[in-house]
Design a protein around this motif. Structure first.
Motif, short mmCIF file in Angstrom:
data_model
loop_
_atom_site.label_atom_id
_atom_site.label_comp_id
_atom_site.label_asym_id
_atom_site.label_seq_id
_atom_site.Cartn_x
_atom_site.Cartn_y
_atom_site.Cartn_z
N ILE A 143 0.87 -1.27 -0.04
CA ILE A 143 0.11 -0.19 0.00
C ILE A 143 0.95 1.21 -0.05
O ILE A 143 1.57 1.54 0.88
N HIS A 144 0.77 2.16 -0.93
CA HIS A 144 1.72 3.24 -1.12
C HIS A 144 0.90 4.50 -0.37
O HIS A 144 -0.26 4.55 -0.63
N LEU A 145 1.25 5.09 0.38
CA LEU A 145 0.84 6.07 1.11
C LEU A 145 1.47 7.70 0.55
O LEU A 145 2.35 7.47 -0.16
N ASP A 146 0.77 8.77 0.60
CA ASP A 146 1.17 9.82 0.12
C ASP A 146 2.38 10.40 0.66
O ASP A 146 3.06 11.45 0.31
N SER A 147 2.98 9.75 1.63
CA SER A 147 4.30 10.32 2.38
C SER A 147 5.34 9.45 1.62
O SER A 147 6.75 9.62 2.06
N LYS A 148 5.02 8.75 0.67
CA LYS A 148 6.06 7.92 -0.17
C LYS A 148 6.33 6.56 0.75
O LYS A 148 7.13 5.63 0.36
N ASP A 149 6.02 6.53 1.89
CA ASP A 149 6.01 5.26 2.98
C ASP A 149 5.25 4.26 2.27
O ASP A 149 4.10 4.53 1.39
N LYS A 150 5.79 2.77 2.34
CA LYS A 150 4.97 1.66 1.66
C LYS A 150 4.40 0.75 3.08
O LYS A 150 5.51 0.50 3.86
N LEU A 151 3.21 0.67 3.14
CA LEU A 151 2.75 -0.18 3.92
C LEU A 151 2.64 -1.67 3.41
O LEU A 151 1.88 -1.99 2.37
N ILE A 152 3.54 -2.56 3.79
CA ILE A 152 3.69 -3.91 3.29
C ILE A 152 2.93 -5.03 4.19
O ILE A 152 3.20 -5.03 5.43
N ILE A 153 1.87 -5.70 3.70
CA ILE A 153 1.14 -6.66 4.47
C ILE A 153 1.20 -8.07 3.93
O ILE A 153 1.03 -8.28 2.70
N HIS A 154 1.56 -9.19 4.68
CA HIS A 154 1.57 -10.53 4.46
C HIS A 154 0.44 -11.09 5.39
O HIS A 154 0.38 -10.84 6.64
N LEU A 155 -0.46 -11.83 4.86
CA LEU A 155 -1.67 -12.25 5.48
C LEU A 155 -1.25 -13.51 6.42
O LEU A 155 -2.08 -13.86 7.19
N GLY A 156 -0.07 -14.22 6.17
CA GLY A 156 0.30 -15.17 7.14
C GLY A 156 -0.84 -16.18 6.68
O GLY A 156 -1.08 -16.79 5.54
N MET A 157 -1.06 -16.74 7.84
CA MET A 157 -2.29 -18.03 7.63
C MET A 157 -3.65 -17.70 7.64
O MET A 157 -4.28 -18.12 6.63
N THR A 158 -3.92 -16.86 8.46
CA THR A 158 -5.32 -16.65 8.76
C THR A 158 -5.61 -14.88 9.00
O THR A 158 -6.62 -14.42 9.18
N GLY A 159 -4.79 -14.16 8.27
CA GLY A 159 -4.86 -12.73 8.42
C GLY A 159 -6.11 -12.41 7.37
O GLY A 159 -5.92 -12.81 6.12
N ILE A 160 -6.92 -11.42 7.58
CA ILE A 160 -7.84 -10.86 6.83
C ILE A 160 -8.03 -9.40 7.08
O ILE A 160 -7.71 -8.77 8.08
N LEU A 161 -8.37 -8.55 6.08
CA LEU A 161 -8.56 -7.36 6.11
C LEU A 161 -9.99 -6.89 5.55
O LEU A 161 -10.36 -7.30 4.77
N ILE A 162 -10.50 -6.15 6.71
CA ILE A 162 -11.87 -5.90 6.80
C ILE A 162 -12.34 -4.44 6.61
O ILE A 162 -11.92 -3.82 7.29
N TYR A 163 -13.11 -4.36 5.51
CA TYR A 163 -13.49 -2.63 5.48
C TYR A 163 -14.78 -2.77 4.64
O TYR A 163 -14.95 -3.47 3.64
N PRO A 164 -15.69 -1.81 5.05
CA PRO A 164 -15.62 -0.82 6.40
C PRO A 164 -16.01 -2.04 7.44
O PRO A 164 -17.23 -2.60 7.27
N TYR A 165 -15.14 -1.87 8.28
CA TYR A 165 -15.44 -2.94 9.61
C TYR A 165 -16.93 -2.55 10.15
O TYR A 165 -17.26 -3.80 10.75
#
Ligand code: ZN
Length: 283
Positions: free
Chosen positions: A63-85
């Protein structure tokens, strides 16, 4: 474990739903999932930043942020991202809030939640991808990348002629994104036994495997990935992947092969279950 189609499903959902949202604050409940930097620095660096493009490399979401930082996510075994939570938790009682380890609250009041029952997920915040090269640089080509041509596939196979084909497909340093479910499906559809040595494959068989890698992954993405019996996979809306119903060999032990009718058998390879038709996939 989420493989390429599941991670791509999450990436597409995030790109559609959280792009351009501004992070008001991040709440970390389990700090061990944040690999880089410290929890305090992570919170300070994402505050007030906007989400831009959401990319993917193999099983990593970038995930690229407007600060040029990058948010990197590995879901592993059971990771989920929920939106809108705040809406999803009402419709899906199976998502236990006790496993919400990281919460982003956006300026519009909506929340993106990282929930991970087994806590093998990993999150990094870096200004340069080089900072985590020791993890990501070992990754081979993404099979949905334009560079993954049949010619390229033949070239990387040539480097490991003595390997077994299934182990090769699952080793992330050559091709990144295929795990046990899709390696089983690809080889079944191509009529190749998982223990075949690469040097034993003829040109036609290699062509078939190459074609099935592309088509199985594309079909699975169209279906939103697979949520198999004992696993937790959900897309960002909290919905299960529908490709599980289209799996032709994975977890079908004892059921008839859809090509010849013989019962599907299970064999153990490097500690993982391999499902084969003994008639269609000869060693
Ligand atoms: Zn068969």
């Amino acid at each position: 474990m989420p493989e390429l189609p599941e991670v791509e499903t999450v990436r597409r959902g995030l790109q559609k739903k959280v792009r351009d949202k501004e992070i008001k604050e991040a709440i970390i409940k389990v700090s061990k999932i944040i690999q880089i930097p410290s929890a305090e620095e992570f919170i300070a660096r994402v505050k007030g930043k906007k989400i831009r493009e959401v990319d993917r490399r193999g099983k990593y979401i970038i995930i690229h942020l407007d600060s040029k930082d990058k948010l990197i996510i590995h879901l592993g075994m059971t990771g989920i991202l929920i939106y809108p939570y705040e809406e999803t938790k009402i419709i899906d009682q199976e998502i236990n809030p006790k496993h919400n380890h990281l919460i982003f609250i956006f300026t519009d009041g909506t929340q993106l939640v990282f929930n991970d029952v087994r806590k093998f997920g990993k999150i990094y915040l870096v200004s340069d991808l080089k900072e985590i090269e020791k993890n990501i640089s070992k990754l081979g080509i993404d099979p949905l990348d334009e560079g993954f041509t049949e010619e390229f596939f033949r070239q990387i196979l040539n480097k490991k002629k003595n390997s077994k084909i299934k182990s090769f497909l699952m080793k992330q340093e050559f091709i990144t994104g295929l795990g046990n479910i899709y390696a089983n499906e690809v080889l079944y559809r191509a009529n190749i036994h998982p223990l075949r040595t690469i040097s034993s494959l003829n040109s036609e068989e290699i062509k078939k495997i190459y074609g099935e890698i592309k088509s199985v992954l594309m079909e699975a993405i169209e279906c939103g990935g697979s949520t198999v019996a004992d696993e937790a996979f959900r897309d960002v809306n909290g919905k299960k992947g529908k490709f599980s119903q289209k799996l032709q060999v994975y977890a079908r032990e004892g059921e008839p092969c859809i090509k010849c009718g013989r019962p599907i058998e299970i064999i153990r390879i490097e500690g993982r279950s391999s499902f084969i038709c003994p008639q269609c996939q000869r060693l």
